[in-house]
Design an enzyme around this catalytic site. Structure first.
Site, PDB file in Angstrom:
ATOM      1  N   LYS A  64       0.828  -1.209   0.000  1.00 37.47           N
ATOM      2  CA  LYS A  64       0.000   0.000   0.000  1.00 37.47           C
ATOM      3  C   LYS A  64       0.864   1.262   0.000  1.00 37.47           C
ATOM      4  O   LYS A  64       0.556   2.240  -0.692  1.00 37.47           O
ATOM      5  CB  LYS A  64      -0.934  -0.011   1.202  1.00 37.47           C
ATOM      6  N   ALA A  81      -0.399   0.911   6.013  1.00 34.91           N
ATOM      7  CA  ALA A  81      -0.688   0.135   7.222  1.00 34.91           C
ATOM      8  C   ALA A  81      -1.697  -0.957   6.908  1.00 34.91           C
ATOM      9  O   ALA A  81      -2.543  -0.793   6.023  1.00 34.91           O
ATOM     10  CB  ALA A  81      -1.217   1.046   8.330  1.00 34.91           C
ATOM     11  N   ASP A  82      -1.584  -2.050   7.626  1.00 40.63           N
ATOM     12  CA  ASP A  82      -2.575  -3.116   7.479  1.00 40.63           C
ATOM     13  C   ASP A  82      -2.569  -3.980   8.723  1.00 40.63           C
ATOM     14  O   ASP A  82      -1.666  -3.874   9.570  1.00 40.63           O
ATOM     15  CB  ASP A  82      -2.304  -3.966   6.235  1.00 40.63           C
ATOM     16  N   GLN A  83      -3.573  -4.828   8.820  1.00 43.35           N
ATOM     17  CA  GLN A  83      -3.766  -5.644  10.007  1.00 43.35           C
ATOM     18  C   GLN A  83      -4.303  -7.013   9.621  1.00 43.35           C
ATOM     19  O   GLN A  83      -5.143  -7.125   8.722  1.00 43.35           O
ATOM     20  CB  GLN A  83      -4.749  -4.944  10.943  1.00 43.35           C
ATOM     21  N   ALA A 118       0.692  -3.745  11.130  1.00 45.86           N
ATOM     22  CA  ALA A 118       1.952  -3.312  10.521  1.00 45.86           C
ATOM     23  C   ALA A 118       1.830  -1.887  10.024  1.00 45.86           C
ATOM     24  O   ALA A 118       0.777  -1.473   9.531  1.00 45.86           O
ATOM     25  CB  ALA A 118       2.322  -4.229   9.352  1.00 45.86           C
TER      26      ALA A 118
END
Length: 204
Positions: A64, A81-83, A118
């Site tokens: 991203k 960011a990601d989860q 993250a």
């Protein structure tokens, strides 16, 4: 009030209103940039390199950030960011409808799951900062009546987050114990990110 000292606002490659709100509440100046990627394709490729759910979160955040950076002028700091949510080797995604949300919550009930969040910062086509933080949440056992009551009360909000709950709202009633940083649970390891930005001299 802004504490931002960068020449340009921080670019956030995320459609998450929660992440933007967290950054702005911390005094940062934020621009949104499209960082859309094919998340499922990235996840599908991940097992080939034996990536765990924390690695997948990092890979998605990187993708991203790079996608957003390609749309901007050089020198911009771009955040991705990601989860991921994992329990018993299974990775969960945002539910598509009420029934899938119910099935997902039923599988999480009475168990402990991990949220891996993250955040990656890219500048000039290079990763200049990244970290993954993990929180562990134990959901209390839930009867069918309790599940339906929660879904009725929460409404469409259950479709907006991985796991089918929003801990900052009604979802907190589903839990017996929580271990981990609040910002990590919301999908953005904020404290280490702010530390990096201060070290870079762009945050007061």
């Amino acid at each position: 009030m802004t504490l931002w000292r960068g020449l340009h606002p921080l670019a956030l490659a995320s459609r998450s209103p929660t992440r933007r709100a967290l950054l702005e509440a911390a005094g940062l100046s934020v621009d949104l940039v499209d960082g859309e990627v094919d998340e499922r394709a990235i996840e599908t490729a991940a097992p080939a390199c034996e990536a765990g759910p924390d690695d997948v979160a990092r890979m998605l955040a990187r993708a991203k950030a790079f996608a957003g950076a390609r749309k901007l002028e050089p020198d911009r700091l771009v955040v991705g960011a990601d989860q991921t949510l994992a329990v018993g080797g299974t990775v969960f995604h945002k539910p598509k409808d009420r029934e899938s949300a119910r099935a997902q919550l039923s599988r999480l009930a009475g168990r402990t799951h991990a949220l891996h969040s993250a955040v990656v910062v890219v500048q000039d086509e290079e990763v200049v900062f990244e970290t993954v933080q993990t929180a562990r949440l134990t959901m209390r056992p839930l009867s069918d009546t309790a599940l339906d009551a929660y879904l009725d009360a929460a409404g469409p909000a259950v479709l907006t987050s991985v796991g089918g709950y929003q801990l900052e709202g009604l979802g907190v009633n589903l839990f017996a114990a929580i271990e981990g940083d609040h910002f990590t649970i919301l999908g953005l390891p904020l404290l280490p990110l702010l530390g990096f930005l201060r070290d870079e001299g762009v945050l007061l």
